[in-house]
Design a protein around this motif. Structure first.
Motif, PDB file in Angstrom:
ATOM      1  N   ASP A  57       6.923   9.177  11.513  1.00 24.58           N
ATOM      2  CA  ASP A  57       5.565   8.899  12.198  1.00 24.58           C
ATOM      3  C   ASP A  57       4.965   7.656  11.738  1.00 24.58           C
ATOM      4  O   ASP A  57       4.317   7.005  12.514  1.00 24.58           O
ATOM      5  CB  ASP A  57       4.401  10.105  12.337  1.00 24.58           C
ATOM      6  CG  ASP A  57       5.146  11.261  12.816  1.00 24.58           C
ATOM      7  OD1 ASP A  57       5.604  11.321  14.043  1.00 24.58           O
ATOM      8  OD2 ASP A  57       5.263  12.311  12.030  1.00 24.58           O
ATOM      9  N   ALA A  58       5.015   7.566  10.513  1.00 27.47           N
ATOM     10  CA  ALA A  58       4.531   6.266   9.851  1.00 27.47           C
ATOM     11  C   ALA A  58       4.999   5.845   8.352  1.00 27.47           C
ATOM     12  O   ALA A  58       5.550   6.710   7.814  1.00 27.47           O
ATOM     13  CB  ALA A  58       2.846   6.260   9.997  1.00 27.47           C
ATOM     14  N   LEU A  59       5.057   4.820   8.016  1.00 31.30           N
ATOM     15  CA  LEU A  59       5.222   4.275   6.868  1.00 31.30           C
ATOM     16  C   LEU A  59       4.083   4.062   5.814  1.00 31.30           C
ATOM     17  O   LEU A  59       3.214   3.149   6.267  1.00 31.30           O
ATOM     18  CB  LEU A  59       6.187   3.149   6.904  1.00 31.30           C
ATOM     19  CG  LEU A  59       7.158   2.880   5.571  1.00 31.30           C
ATOM     20  CD1 LEU A  59       8.387   1.990   6.143  1.00 31.30           C
ATOM     21  CD2 LEU A  59       6.690   2.178   4.472  1.00 31.30           C
ATOM     22  N   VAL A  60       3.804   4.568   4.737  1.00 30.24           N
ATOM     23  CA  VAL A  60       2.913   4.594   3.862  1.00 30.24           C
ATOM     24  C   VAL A  60       2.963   4.019   2.559  1.00 30.24           C
ATOM     25  O   VAL A  60       4.073   4.195   2.068  1.00 30.24           O
ATOM     26  CB  VAL A  60       2.085   6.124   3.659  1.00 30.24           C
ATOM     27  CG1 VAL A  60       0.877   5.798   2.961  1.00 30.24           C
ATOM     28  CG2 VAL A  60       1.864   6.689   4.930  1.00 30.24           C
ATOM     29  N   PHE A  61       2.106   2.867   2.162  1.00 25.21           N
ATOM     30  CA  PHE A  61       2.510   2.274   0.960  1.00 25.21           C
ATOM     31  C   PHE A  61       1.186   2.084   0.226  1.00 25.21           C
ATOM     32  O   PHE A  61       0.033   1.807   0.742  1.00 25.21           O
ATOM     33  CB  PHE A  61       3.335   1.145   1.016  1.00 25.21           C
ATOM     34  CG  PHE A  61       2.869  -0.227   1.697  1.00 25.21           C
ATOM     35  CD1 PHE A  61       2.179  -1.023   1.006  1.00 25.21           C
ATOM     36  CD2 PHE A  61       2.616  -0.257   3.113  1.00 25.21           C
ATOM     37  CE1 PHE A  61       1.549  -2.088   1.750  1.00 25.21           C
ATOM     38  CE2 PHE A  61       1.873  -1.208   3.763  1.00 25.21           C
ATOM     39  CZ  PHE A  61       1.396  -2.289   2.845  1.00 25.21           C
ATOM     40  N   GLY A  62       1.515   1.789  -1.052  1.00 21.72           N
ATOM     41  CA  GLY A  62       0.358   1.445  -2.100  1.00 21.72           C
ATOM     42  C   GLY A  62       0.228   0.016  -1.866  1.00 21.72           C
ATOM     43  O   GLY A  62       0.830  -0.887  -2.469  1.00 21.72           O
ATOM     44  N   GLY A  97      -5.184   1.765  -0.872  1.00 24.24           N
ATOM     45  CA  GLY A  97      -5.437   1.469  -2.027  1.00 24.24           C
ATOM     46  C   GLY A  97      -4.882   2.236  -3.147  1.00 24.24           C
ATOM     47  O   GLY A  97      -5.090   3.228  -3.204  1.00 24.24           O
ATOM     48  N   SER A  98      -4.372   1.369  -4.203  1.00 19.88           N
ATOM     49  CA  SER A  98      -3.732   2.092  -5.330  1.00 19.88           C
ATOM     50  C   SER A  98      -4.902   2.887  -6.121  1.00 19.88           C
ATOM     51  O   SER A  98      -4.469   3.942  -6.686  1.00 19.88           O
ATOM     52  CB  SER A  98      -2.985   1.210  -6.069  1.00 19.88           C
ATOM     53  OG  SER A  98      -1.849   0.724  -5.487  1.00 19.88           O
ATOM     54  N   LEU A  99      -5.964   2.298  -6.295  1.00 21.86           N
ATOM     55  CA  LEU A  99      -7.137   2.850  -6.972  1.00 21.86           C
ATOM     56  C   LEU A  99      -7.418   4.311  -6.357  1.00 21.86           C
ATOM     57  O   LEU A  99      -7.856   4.997  -6.967  1.00 21.86           O
ATOM     58  CB  LEU A  99      -8.292   1.943  -7.324  1.00 21.86           C
ATOM     59  CG  LEU A  99      -7.873   0.957  -8.379  1.00 21.86           C
ATOM     60  CD1 LEU A  99      -9.037  -0.040  -8.237  1.00 21.86           C
ATOM     61  CD2 LEU A  99      -7.769   1.404  -9.497  1.00 21.86           C
TER      62      LEU A  99
END
Length: 235
Positions: A57-62, A97-99
């Motif tokens: 459904d989606a690709l999620v990344f930091g 966001g990684s934080l």
């Protein structure tokens, strides 16, 4: 939902695949080393979940902040995979966001709801942001910033979470409560549904890394000056 998430913004590479109620996780060496191992690890994780890239459904990344090489690697891999999926029709991508992922990891592991998320930024500095969790949602009181560890201010009742305390020790908020937390891909998966519902998914070409500073290294003189400054302020 069917989601693939990954983060390479720190010294650890983290991957997670969600297929309905099932979540598969993988960890490895991140940062500058992630460029060699990320794509094979993503394919392995998808295989374990019995999913193809086209079925997501989606690709999620930091998206950072973090290691410059690691953040660029995550962004470029996300863009490349998303562009090529579904016969060129593409996949939506969700940069997080990684934080924020650090704050979510601290909530999940330690029950923290008022978090000063802090990651080691090298060069004797840290990345920092404040997050509050209420009614199932995170909010922030400001943008991410980069500063010296001594400049991190922590109010009563807030917890410092991240990987920076192990590096800077008492220089970082010595009177605050500290917990270890990382931008785990599993945290990205937990954050993703609400962000997708807000319409924050993007086309691949609009997914860009988050840089808080442009300078990636110090000169020898700058390193020496900072070391002398620390020595002058030490008790």
């Amino acid at each position: 939902m069917k989601l693939l998430a990954f983060d390479t913004s720190t010294e650890s590479l983290s991957i997670a695949v969600q297929h309905g109620e099932r979540v598969i996780t993988h960890s490895g060496t991140g940062g500058a080393q992630a460029s060699a191992g990320l794509i094979p690890a993503l394919r392995q994780a998808l295989g374990e979940a019995a999913l193809s890239l086209d079925a997501l459904d989606a690709l999620v990344f930091g998206r950072g902040p973090g290691s410059f090489t690691g953040v660029r690697t995550a962004c470029s891999v996300a863009q490349g995979l998303a562009f090529g999926a579904r016969g060129g029709a593409g996949l939506p991508v969700l940069p997080i966001g990684s934080l924020l992922a650090v704050a979510e990891d601290a909530r999940h592991r330690h029950g923290c709801t008022q978090v000063v998320a802090v990651l080691d930024a090298r060069m004797d500095e840290v990345y920092m942001a404040h997050y509050s969790y209420d009614a199932g949602h995170w909010s922030t009181s400001g943008d991410c910033s980069v500063c010296a560890p001594e400049s991190v201010a922590v109010q009563d009742g807030w917890t410092v979470a991240g990987n920076a305390h192990a590096v800077y020790g008492a220089r970082l908020a010595p009177h605050a409560l500290h917990v270890q937390a990382r931008p785990e891909a599993a945290a990205l998966l937990r954050l993703a549904p609400a962000l997708l519902a807000q319409g924050l998914a993007l086309a691949a070409d609009a997914a860009l890394p988050l840089y808080v500073r442009n300078k990636v290294a110090q000169t020898t003189a700058e390193r020496a000056a900072k070391a002398a400054q620390r020595g002058a302020t030490a008790p």
